[in-house]
Design a protein around this motif. Sequence first.
Motif, short mmCIF file in Angstrom:
data_model
loop_
_atom_site.label_atom_id
_atom_site.label_comp_id
_atom_site.label_asym_id
_atom_site.label_seq_id
_atom_site.Cartn_x
_atom_site.Cartn_y
_atom_site.Cartn_z
N LEU A 91 24.61 1.00 46.80
CA LEU A 91 25.30 1.17 47.99
C LEU A 91 26.31 2.45 47.85
O LEU A 91 26.59 2.92 47.04
N ASP A 92 26.61 2.63 49.37
CA ASP A 92 27.37 3.80 49.77
C ASP A 92 28.64 2.99 50.00
O ASP A 92 28.69 2.33 50.80
N TRP A 93 29.82 3.38 49.41
CA TRP A 93 31.16 2.84 49.55
C TRP A 93 32.05 3.85 50.01
O TRP A 93 32.15 4.87 49.51
N ALA A 114 28.52 -2.90 56.86
CA ALA A 114 29.52 -3.74 57.15
C ALA A 114 30.83 -3.44 56.70
O ALA A 114 30.76 -2.27 55.71
N LYS A 115 31.78 -3.92 57.04
CA LYS A 115 33.13 -3.47 56.67
C LYS A 115 33.38 -4.79 55.41
O LYS A 115 33.12 -5.94 55.88
N LEU A 116 33.98 -4.35 54.32
CA LEU A 116 34.42 -5.60 53.49
C LEU A 116 35.86 -5.81 53.67
O LEU A 116 36.54 -4.84 53.63
N LEU A 117 36.10 -7.13 53.86
CA LEU A 117 37.45 -7.43 53.89
C LEU A 117 38.03 -8.17 52.76
O LEU A 117 37.52 -9.03 52.27
N ALA A 118 39.27 -7.95 52.45
CA ALA A 118 39.69 -8.74 51.32
C ALA A 118 40.98 -9.52 51.94
O ALA A 118 41.84 -8.89 52.56
N ALA A 144 37.15 -1.38 52.60
CA ALA A 144 35.89 -0.59 52.28
C ALA A 144 34.99 -0.69 53.44
O ALA A 144 34.77 -1.73 53.98
N GLU A 145 33.88 0.25 53.95
CA GLU A 145 32.97 0.31 54.63
C GLU A 145 31.88 0.48 53.62
O GLU A 145 31.91 1.63 52.85
N VAL A 146 30.88 -0.47 53.69
CA VAL A 146 29.60 -0.48 52.75
C VAL A 146 28.46 -0.15 53.56
O VAL A 146 28.15 -0.70 54.60
N THR A 147 27.64 0.93 52.86
CA THR A 147 26.35 1.17 53.48
C THR A 147 25.20 0.96 52.48
O THR A 147 25.32 1.57 51.38
N ASP A 148 24.02 0.21 52.95
CA ASP A 148 22.77 0.25 52.19
C ASP A 148 21.77 1.07 53.00
O ASP A 148 21.48 0.56 54.22
N GLU A 149 21.44 2.44 52.84
CA GLU A 149 20.62 3.19 53.63
C GLU A 149 19.12 2.75 53.80
O GLU A 149 18.55 3.24 54.72
N GLY A 150 18.80 1.92 52.96
CA GLY A 150 17.61 1.20 53.16
C GLY A 150 16.48 1.89 52.33
O GLY A 150 15.39 2.00 52.61
N ALA A 196 40.81 5.87 45.53
CA ALA A 196 41.70 6.96 46.14
C ALA A 196 40.92 7.76 46.91
O ALA A 196 41.39 8.54 47.85
N SER A 197 39.69 8.02 46.56
CA SER A 197 38.91 9.14 47.17
C SER A 197 38.46 8.79 48.81
O SER A 197 38.18 7.60 49.12
N ARG A 198 38.37 9.53 49.64
CA ARG A 198 38.27 9.35 51.08
C ARG A 198 36.47 9.99 51.35
O ARG A 198 36.44 10.18 52.51
N CYS A 199 35.92 10.20 50.14
CA CYS A 199 34.56 10.47 50.41
C CYS A 199 33.70 9.32 50.22
O CYS A 199 34.06 8.26 49.61
N ILE A 200 32.60 9.33 50.87
CA ILE A 200 31.47 8.20 50.20
C ILE A 200 30.97 8.25 48.83
O ILE A 200 30.71 9.55 48.18
#
Length: 150
Positions: free
Chosen positions: A42-44, A21-25, A31-37, A68-72
């Motif tokens: 979580l991956d941010w 999902a996308k996290l909105l403020a 951020a885009e947040v992922t739970d790979e299951g 500032a990082s553009r990596c997961i």
Amino acid sequence: MAYTLKGLKTWNSHDGGGWQAKLLANGKVIAEVTDEGNGGPLDWLFMPDTSDDVVAFGAAHGVTDILASRCIVRCDTAADVAVCEMVDALENAQRHKKQVRRWCKTETLFRLPDDKEGAYRTIKAVYAPPVRKFILQKYGPTVTIANESL
């Protein structure tokens, strides 16, 4: 600051299920947040932005050094728990809405102002103007008919 989720996608996995999902403020994606299951944190993927919303989120959840990082990034923080709770609430709301839609196909659902949230009274009849008229005559104009809000 109001945090919300948008675009929740879920899938089955060997460890129960994953989601993204996308996290909105305040309506802005931070951020885009992922739970790979598969267990673990979580991956941010934080958006490359230094706006006040993103900085405030980082300060509140202890992740200012990785904004500032553009990596997961896998960061096991209080933010993980908060986002997981939001995902659970969103999934529960989606399941509830789906269930109400299913019931409304064959019944008329309504609530009185004093009824508990999520509780419905039913009439075993497909919603139609005569059913609406009956409900309004018997319970008054303050009744909420679920079939009308679908």
